[in-house]
Design a protein around this motif. Structure first.
Motif, PDB file in Angstrom:
ATOM      1  N   ILE A 109      10.863   7.514  -1.435  1.00  0.00           N
ATOM      2  CA  ILE A 109      10.875   7.183  -0.303  1.00  0.00           C
ATOM      3  C   ILE A 109      12.350   6.804   0.260  1.00  0.00           C
ATOM      4  O   ILE A 109      12.872   6.018  -0.378  1.00  0.00           O
ATOM      5  N   ALA A 110      12.683   7.304   1.636  1.00  0.00           N
ATOM      6  CA  ALA A 110      13.863   6.625   2.043  1.00  0.00           C
ATOM      7  C   ALA A 110      13.764   6.286   3.560  1.00  0.00           C
ATOM      8  O   ALA A 110      12.961   6.791   4.049  1.00  0.00           O
ATOM      9  N   THR A 111      14.715   5.464   4.084  1.00  0.00           N
ATOM     10  CA  THR A 111      14.320   5.290   5.284  1.00  0.00           C
ATOM     11  C   THR A 111      15.786   5.393   6.090  1.00  0.00           C
ATOM     12  O   THR A 111      16.847   5.151   5.607  1.00  0.00           O
ATOM     13  N   ALA A 112      15.919   5.604   7.365  1.00  0.00           N
ATOM     14  CA  ALA A 112      16.910   5.821   8.334  1.00  0.00           C
ATOM     15  C   ALA A 112      16.491   5.034   9.487  1.00  0.00           C
ATOM     16  O   ALA A 112      15.507   5.145  10.219  1.00  0.00           O
ATOM     17  N   GLY A 140       9.493  -4.449  -8.315  1.00  0.00           N
ATOM     18  CA  GLY A 140       9.070  -2.936  -8.789  1.00  0.00           C
ATOM     19  C   GLY A 140       9.282  -1.907  -7.869  1.00  0.00           C
ATOM     20  O   GLY A 140       8.751  -0.749  -8.231  1.00  0.00           O
ATOM     21  N   SER A 141       9.709  -2.011  -6.600  1.00  0.00           N
ATOM     22  CA  SER A 141       9.709  -1.111  -5.579  1.00  0.00           C
ATOM     23  C   SER A 141      10.733   0.026  -5.997  1.00  0.00           C
ATOM     24  O   SER A 141      10.720   0.925  -5.484  1.00  0.00           O
ATOM     25  N   LEU A 185       9.845  -3.014   2.150  1.00  0.00           N
ATOM     26  CA  LEU A 185       9.492  -2.387   1.025  1.00  0.00           C
ATOM     27  C   LEU A 185      10.103  -2.776  -0.262  1.00  0.00           C
ATOM     28  O   LEU A 185       9.409  -2.999  -1.342  1.00  0.00           O
ATOM     29  N   THR A 186      11.435  -3.562  -0.109  1.00  0.00           N
ATOM     30  CA  THR A 186      12.105  -3.787  -1.238  1.00  0.00           C
ATOM     31  C   THR A 186      11.826  -5.392  -1.635  1.00  0.00           C
ATOM     32  O   THR A 186      12.075  -5.814  -2.517  1.00  0.00           O
ATOM     33  N   ARG A 203       0.844  -1.388   0.049  1.00  0.00           N
ATOM     34  CA  ARG A 203       0.126  -0.263   0.060  1.00  0.00           C
ATOM     35  C   ARG A 203       0.829   1.200  -0.038  1.00  0.00           C
ATOM     36  O   ARG A 203       0.742   2.231  -0.874  1.00  0.00           O
ATOM     37  N   VAL A 204       1.853   1.289   0.740  1.00  0.00           N
ATOM     38  CA  VAL A 204       2.785   2.497   0.830  1.00  0.00           C
ATOM     39  C   VAL A 204       3.480   2.854  -0.469  1.00  0.00           C
ATOM     40  O   VAL A 204       3.686   3.625  -1.159  1.00  0.00           O
ATOM     41  N   LEU A 205       4.004   1.578  -1.225  1.00  0.00           N
ATOM     42  CA  LEU A 205       4.383   1.738  -2.798  1.00  0.00           C
ATOM     43  C   LEU A 205       3.516   2.108  -3.575  1.00  0.00           C
ATOM     44  O   LEU A 205       3.758   3.078  -4.393  1.00  0.00           O
TER      45      LEU A 205
END
Length: 157
Positions: free
Chosen positions: A18-21, A38-39, A33-34, A6-8
């Motif tokens: 989007i990035a994550t830390a 297709g992410s 996410l990955t 849903r986020v993607l």
């Protein structure tokens, strides 16, 4: 459909990268996410900054923020999210830092996780007490909460 899917999809609809830390999750949010094919069209990168040195070197966390508030704090989560945004091509970044356990202290108990989410409108933070549900439980709950934060922010775009 999973929360990660849903986020993607929401990010695709809005043209947002989007990035994550991540600290206590060690890359599990990026992994969620990955894991979905297709992410790469909306996931730019993930920063795994487990040590304080990594937080400073990779995300620009200030030494005085760490000294004053400690790694598990909303102040550090805010700087992590802002740092990920500034050091990526993303327009939305989520950050997590917490005590997955086992252990913790009276002041920073197991299960405490600080979240930061940043976009062009600024940074928001919050702290969630998941409790002493075990290391795997805290990490899983943190991933789920971070994905919901991303969904909520994307819904507001």
């Amino acid at each position: 459909m999973s929360d990660a899917a849903r986020v993607l999809e929401a990010a695709r609809q809005r043209g947002v990268m989007i990035a994550t830390a991540e600290s206590c999750t060690g890359g599990l949010i990026a992994g969620a996410l990955t894991e979905i094919a297709g992410s790469s069209d909306v996931f730019d990168r993930g920063f795994v900054t487990y040590s304080n040195a990594a937080k400073q070197q990779m995300l620009g966390i200030r030494a005085d923020t760490l000294a004053t508030h400690g790694a598990v704090s909303e102040a550090v989560a805010a700087e992590m999210a802002a740092g990920a945004l500034a050091r990526s091509d993303a327009r939305l970044a989520v950050a997590v830092t917490g005590i997955a356990g086992p252990g913790g202290s009276e002041h920073k108990p197991e299960g405490r996780v600080c979240f930061g989410i940043a976009d062009e409108d600024g940074v928001a933070t919050e702290t969630v007490e998941f409790g002493a549900v075990g290391r795997a439980g805290v990490r899983a709950a943190t991933v789920a909460h971070a994905l919901r934060l991303l969904l909520d922010r994307l819904a507001a775009v």
